[in-house]
Design a protein around this motif. Structure first.
Motif, PDB file in Angstrom:
ATOM      1  N   UNK A 136      53.259  43.837  42.479  1.00  0.00           N
ATOM      2  CA  UNK A 136      52.772  44.888  41.577  1.00  0.00           C
ATOM      3  C   UNK A 136      52.485  46.167  42.351  1.00  0.00           C
ATOM      4  N   UNK A 137      51.766  46.031  43.473  1.00  0.00           N
ATOM      5  CA  UNK A 137      51.375  47.220  44.240  1.00  0.00           C
ATOM      6  C   UNK A 137      52.590  47.948  44.805  1.00  0.00           C
ATOM      7  N   UNK A 165      43.936  53.101  40.318  1.00  0.00           N
ATOM      8  CA  UNK A 165      43.831  52.589  41.682  1.00  0.00           C
ATOM      9  C   UNK A 165      44.708  51.337  41.767  1.00  0.00           C
ATOM     10  N   UNK A 166      45.885  51.501  42.343  1.00  0.00           N
ATOM     11  CA  UNK A 166      46.859  50.399  42.389  1.00  0.00           C
ATOM     12  C   UNK A 166      46.332  49.219  43.193  1.00  0.00           C
ATOM     13  N   UNK A 167      45.587  49.480  44.270  1.00  0.00           N
ATOM     14  CA  UNK A 167      45.083  48.389  45.111  1.00  0.00           C
ATOM     15  C   UNK A 167      44.057  47.546  44.359  1.00  0.00           C
ATOM     16  N   UNK A 168      43.177  48.189  43.579  1.00  0.00           N
ATOM     17  CA  UNK A 168      42.187  47.430  42.806  1.00  0.00           C
ATOM     18  C   UNK A 168      42.839  46.581  41.712  1.00  0.00           C
ATOM     19  N   UNK A 196      42.524  41.595  50.152  1.00  0.00           N
ATOM     20  CA  UNK A 196      42.721  42.972  50.598  1.00  0.00           C
ATOM     21  C   UNK A 196      44.166  43.358  50.331  1.00  0.00           C
ATOM     22  N   UNK A 197      44.361  44.425  49.578  1.00  0.00           N
ATOM     23  CA  UNK A 197      45.706  44.943  49.315  1.00  0.00           C
ATOM     24  C   UNK A 197      45.818  46.285  50.018  1.00  0.00           C
TER      25      UNK A 197
END
Length: 177
Positions: free
Chosen positions: A61-62, A79-82, A112-113
């Motif tokens: 996804x990220x 916020x793509x990481x969240x 963690x991304x």
């Protein structure tokens, strides 16, 4: 007297009634411990596979998420990481308090991304060795890392082994639109 004792011992030695009971009494504890160990190991592998599937989904996804498209379209930036972290743990983008994680006890703080900024991308070729197949000199990647403290279902504590930390990671190539 000794002859009578020898006859009784001889008869006792030839009698096989109850041998199965003695054999079963000796084997049952060992078989139960082995069966519990196989169940524990299978449960641990199942949790590890669920964790790695979540990390793979999150990285995928990220790698395709682009918050700049939202701002260009006049929408609020995301916020793509969240969002990817929620996908890893809960299997969906927006998690609520009542959502159940993929692995019991796994939390978003365990994941963690990392989305590589263009300035920190990797060279495609390092010292003459091709690291990444690319038409560009730099390759940006997304990495999802996670860990999970597996406490088990009882067998580990029974034999005196503490929690085992399961770790996993997944990388995807960043796709810029």
């Amino acid at each position: 007297m000794i002859g009578t004792l020898c006859r009784h011992l001889d008869r006792f030695r030839r009698d096989s009634r109850g041998a199965v009971l003695v054999e079963m009494t000796l084997i049952t504890p060992l078989m139960l411990v082995l069966s519990a160990g196989v169940f524990e190991f299978g449960n641990m592998i199942h949790n590890k596979l669920l964790m790695e599937a979540g990390l793979s989904d999150a990285a995928r996804f990220a790698a395709r998420c682009n918050s700049q498209l939202y701002t260009q379209a006049g929408l609020a930036a995301i916020n793509c990481a969240d969002i990817a972290t929620n996908i890893a743990v809960f299997g969906k983008a927006a998690a609520t308090v009542t959502d159940v994680p993929r692995v019991s006890g796994w939390q978003t703080s365990d994941v963690t991304v990392t989305i590589a900024a263009p300035a920190s991308c990797h060279p495609a070729v390092v010292a003459g060795v091709t690291q990444y197949r690319s038409t560009t000199a730099q390759v940006c990647i997304v990495r999802a890392d996670g860990n999970y403290s597996y406490t088990g279902v009882g067998m580990l504590s029974f034999i005196g082994i503490g929690p085992i930390t399961l770790t996993g990671s997944h990388e995807e190539r960043l796709i810029r639109f």
